[in-house]
Design a protein around this motif. Structure first.
Motif, mmCIF file in Angstrom:
data_model
loop_
_atom_site.group_PDB
_atom_site.id
_atom_site.type_symbol
_atom_site.label_atom_id
_atom_site.label_comp_id
_atom_site.label_asym_id
_atom_site.label_seq_id
_atom_site.Cartn_x
_atom_site.Cartn_y
_atom_site.Cartn_z
ATOM 1 N N ILE A 248 0.884 0.975 4.886
ATOM 2 C CA ILE A 248 0.388 2.341 4.678
ATOM 3 C C ILE A 248 1.219 3.344 5.466
ATOM 4 O O ILE A 248 1.679 4.360 4.935
ATOM 5 N N GLY A 249 1.409 3.069 6.767
ATOM 6 C CA GLY A 249 2.150 4.003 7.604
ATOM 7 C C GLY A 249 3.609 4.118 7.218
ATOM 8 O O GLY A 249 4.187 5.212 7.249
ATOM 9 N N THR A 250 4.221 3.008 6.835
ATOM 10 C CA THR A 250 5.638 3.044 6.473
ATOM 11 C C THR A 250 5.856 3.808 5.176
ATOM 12 O O THR A 250 6.814 4.588 5.051
ATOM 13 N N ILE A 251 4.978 3.624 4.207
ATOM 14 C CA ILE A 251 5.090 4.374 2.958
ATOM 15 C C ILE A 251 4.965 5.867 3.221
ATOM 16 O O ILE A 251 5.702 6.686 2.658
ATOM 17 N N MET A 252 4.042 6.247 4.114
ATOM 18 C CA MET A 252 3.863 7.656 4.423
ATOM 19 C C MET A 252 5.088 8.239 5.124
ATOM 20 O O MET A 252 5.544 9.337 4.802
ATOM 21 N N ARG A 253 5.644 7.486 6.071
ATOM 22 C CA ARG A 253 6.755 8.013 6.868
ATOM 23 C C ARG A 253 8.095 7.966 6.131
ATOM 24 O O ARG A 253 8.961 8.800 6.378
#
Length: 413
Positions: A248-253
């Motif tokens: 989730i965090g990697t897709i957002m960043r």
């Protein structure tokens, strides 16, 4: 019912407004405009692959620092009864870094990375202390709804400011980008004021005999860590969250940088990601309602299944409409999975140690986030492309779903 209660309860409204405020950092700076500004303005004249790789490395480093510090700071805030003060300090760091980003110009990519790291630390710590108020404000049956309302209105607020900031950047170019970073600082600061005024400070957690205020900062988290083997549901959840929140965090960043590396124009990137914010509003509320009927865990697993499908789709994104499908798909599942993760965890922790344990929640999240951006940066250097990042992230979602199935909370299977 949840929206009616939000209108009636001042402390709930103030808590939700903090989500509206800090979401501006998530949208404008983490996800959309600052990555574009970093790549196209701050990184001008530098080797493109190095600029992209260092973004991944610094993202990983900021997450690592948060992971190492969050449990101790949370325990300190619990023991001293200073959760609001800790939130204010984290907010000041994020707001100050956001404002300073507006002073950077062409070629300042090293300074840009430093401010991004500081702002990310402020944002992460702000979320640790903000989340820790959830079990104090809402009864167990209310937490999924309140958490979902926070994420939904956060999407609305962050998306609204993102639209305004995208217009600034479109009309005024570099100056518009700089003003957008200043607007994040102002927006976040203003929406923190109701929280500071209307949300009460929960009582401090009791100290053990002979325990000093300072010693609780790392003594308690160490004892908690050792004691997790006696709390299997909490341990399984943290392991699952460690894995799936990496994705989730990697897709957002990394999403905007990925689209930009494919040669997609700013109009496509901004339009798709703004739409993602507004799709997230009704979908997040829907996740909260479904959780009230079927339980947090079951609905969360369904959302993670959606993410798994999106990861399989990432290598095939080559046209603008493909990126639109990917972005809107993320909008459908992102807010709901984050909101239900927060409320499910709240059902597993004792209220008097909420900041410390949400520090472990953040530790699990950030240690996961160290690996995802690092792998994207490494793949960019080795292959010259970010395309294979999707299938790699899919493995994290699969592992997280397998571990989450072991969690039992709230009497629901």
């Amino acid at each position: 019912m949840i929206l009616r209660d939000l209108l009636r309860r001042l402390d709930w409204r103030a808590w939700v407004l903090q989500d509206v405020g800090n979401s501006a950092f998530a949208t404008t700076i983490l996800a959309v405009l600052y990555p574009l500004y970093y790549r196209e303005v701050l990184g001008a004249g530098a080797e493109a692959s190095s600029v992209l790789a260092w973004w991944g490395y610094v993202s990983a480093l900021s997450m690592l620092l948060t992971a190492l510090l969050a449990p101790g700071l949370g325990a300190l805030a619990d023991g001293a009864g200073r959760r609001k003060g800790a939130l204010l300090a984290a907010t000041a760091l994020g707001v100050g870094a956001s404002a300073a980003m507006g002073l950077l110009g062409e070629g300042h990519w090293v300074w840009g990375l430093a401010l991004f790291a500081l702002g990310s630390l402020g944002f992460s710590f702000n979320n640790v202390f903000y989340d820790s108020f959830l079990p104090h404000l809402a009864a167990p049956e209310e937490r999924a709804g309140l958490s979902s309302a926070g994420y939904a209105l956060g999407y609305l607020g962050g998306g609204t400011l993102l639209v305004a900031n995208a217009a600034l950047a479109g009309f005024w170019g570099e100056a518009g980008f700089r003003l957008s970073f200043l607007s994040v600082a102002l927006w976040w600061g203003l929406f923190t004021l109701p929280f500071l005024r209307h949300v009460g400070e929960p009582p401090p957690s009791p100290r053990e005999p002979g325990e000093t205020w300072g010693a609780s900062a790392y003594g308690r988290p160490w004892r908690t860590l050792l004691g997790l083997r006696h709390q299997p549901d909490l341990l399984w959840f943290l392991g699952a969250f460690w894995l799936y929140n990496d994705g989730i965090g990697t897709i957002m960043r990394m999403g905007v940088l990925y689209g930009s590396s494919l040669g997609l124009g700013q109009g496509t990137l901004l339009g798709a990601l703004v739409a993602t914010q507004f799709v997230g509003v009704p979908c997040t509320i829907l996740f909260g309602r479904l959780a009230g009927r079927w339980g947090d865990r079951r609905v969360l697993l369904a959302g993670l299944g959606g993410y798994l499908a999106l990861c399989a789709f990432i290598p095939f994104v080559v046209r603008p409409w493909h990126f639109w499908v990917l972005a809107l798909g993320v909008g459908v599942v992102q807010g709901g999975t984050q909101a239900l993760s927060r409320s499910l965890f709240a059902s597993l922790v004792p209220k008097e140690r909420s900041a410390e344990l949400y520090g472990f929640y953040d530790l699990s999240s950030k240690f996961a986030g160290v690996l995802g951006p690092f792998l994207f940066g490494l793949l960019a250097q080795l292959t010259g492309s970010l395309r294979m990042g999707g299938p790699v992230l899919g493995l994290f979602f699969l592992g997280g779903m397998a571990m989450l199935r072991r969690v039992r909370a709230g009497g629901r299977p």
